[in-house]
Design a protein around this motif. Sequence first.
Motif, PDB file in Angstrom:
ATOM      1  N   LYS A 215      28.287  37.746  39.291  1.00 39.62           N
ATOM      2  CA  LYS A 215      29.205  38.739  39.853  1.00 39.62           C
ATOM      3  C   LYS A 215      29.591  39.784  38.811  1.00 39.62           C
ATOM      4  O   LYS A 215      29.681  40.971  39.123  1.00 39.62           O
ATOM      5  N   GLU A 216      29.788  39.352  37.584  1.00 40.08           N
ATOM      6  CA  GLU A 216      30.131  40.298  36.521  1.00 40.08           C
ATOM      7  C   GLU A 216      28.947  41.214  36.213  1.00 40.08           C
ATOM      8  O   GLU A 216      29.129  42.412  35.956  1.00 40.08           O
ATOM      9  N   SER A 217      27.735  40.664  36.237  1.00 40.71           N
ATOM     10  CA  SER A 217      26.546  41.486  35.998  1.00 40.71           C
ATOM     11  C   SER A 217      26.399  42.558  37.065  1.00 40.71           C
ATOM     12  O   SER A 217      26.135  43.732  36.759  1.00 40.71           O
ATOM     13  N   VAL A 218      26.562  42.159  38.313  1.00 42.42           N
ATOM     14  CA  VAL A 218      26.458  43.114  39.409  1.00 42.42           C
ATOM     15  C   VAL A 218      27.559  44.164  39.307  1.00 42.42           C
ATOM     16  O   VAL A 218      27.329  45.358  39.559  1.00 42.42           O
ATOM     17  N   ALA A 219      28.753  43.748  38.909  1.00 46.89           N
ATOM     18  CA  ALA A 219      29.856  44.702  38.762  1.00 46.89           C
ATOM     19  C   ALA A 219      29.541  45.743  37.699  1.00 46.89           C
ATOM     20  O   ALA A 219      29.811  46.940  37.889  1.00 46.89           O
TER      21      ALA A 219
END
Length: 298
Positions: A215-219
Amino acid sequence: MQVNWRGVYPAVSTQFKEDFSVDHAENAKMLDNLINEGVHGIIVCGTVGENCSLSADEKRAVMQQAVEVAGGRVPVLSGVAETTTAQAVQYAQDAEKIGIDGLMTLPGMVYRSTEDEAIHHYQQVARNCGLPIMIYNNPITYGVDVSIEGMKTLAAEDNIVAVKEATEDTRRITELFREFGDRYTVFGGVDDIALESLMLGATGWISGLTNVFPKESVAIFNLAAEGRFEEAREIWRWFMPLLRLDTIPTLVQCIKLAEQLAGRGSERVRAPRLPLKGEERAYVERIYNEAVANRPKL
């Protein structure tokens, strides 16, 4: 040939049972979770997937399962890491029959190719299958750099559509766009310079640590795509200690240990790789725990 490859593509690990056979149930669970958490594509049988530790039949079974689990929700690409050009061509043809969406093609393994040999290898794979192909350019690991001039030669192959740029020199991103415009889709291939690569115009990020914090990577990708670099930078600074694990020889063990700590997989690797121990293991555990303790709110 046109493709719509963009965003965050985790290079997924291959999960093993206690007897070191492929754990297809865990692989399916991992892939489904990543897709549900918002990744834009999947790479199987890459370096993190321990391609060269899998048998020919195992590789094809991993590909088949990934296609079935994804079910068309996101593109699924497979690494092509074979010892000879003939084997790479056969792998590409088998992948096409399985229904994979594209190939991330590496130079021939074991033997360190010259640039001309690497170009010939890529040309033969491209000319003998109908799949779109991404060139994986990683001279640090594989000993051969396909230069801008080399990419000019490969531009004649219609189905060579993308490059995973892993020279660790972000200037190459700009050089690719200056020379080729939108001829190639460009992915950043080194975790700890991914934000810089996105800022320079890369349309995607192939990542190992996304397996642990998707989720952090996508953000980070989404914020960069919107030009919201200050917000992206805050997450990036939090993530950086873990991202540096992608650039060391034991990256596979580091990523799989972090997956295990996160409850997202097992650290089991096939020999000659061995699980981390001692100070290196303690370091990964420490930076993972620090990341969890300071995890940003999205």
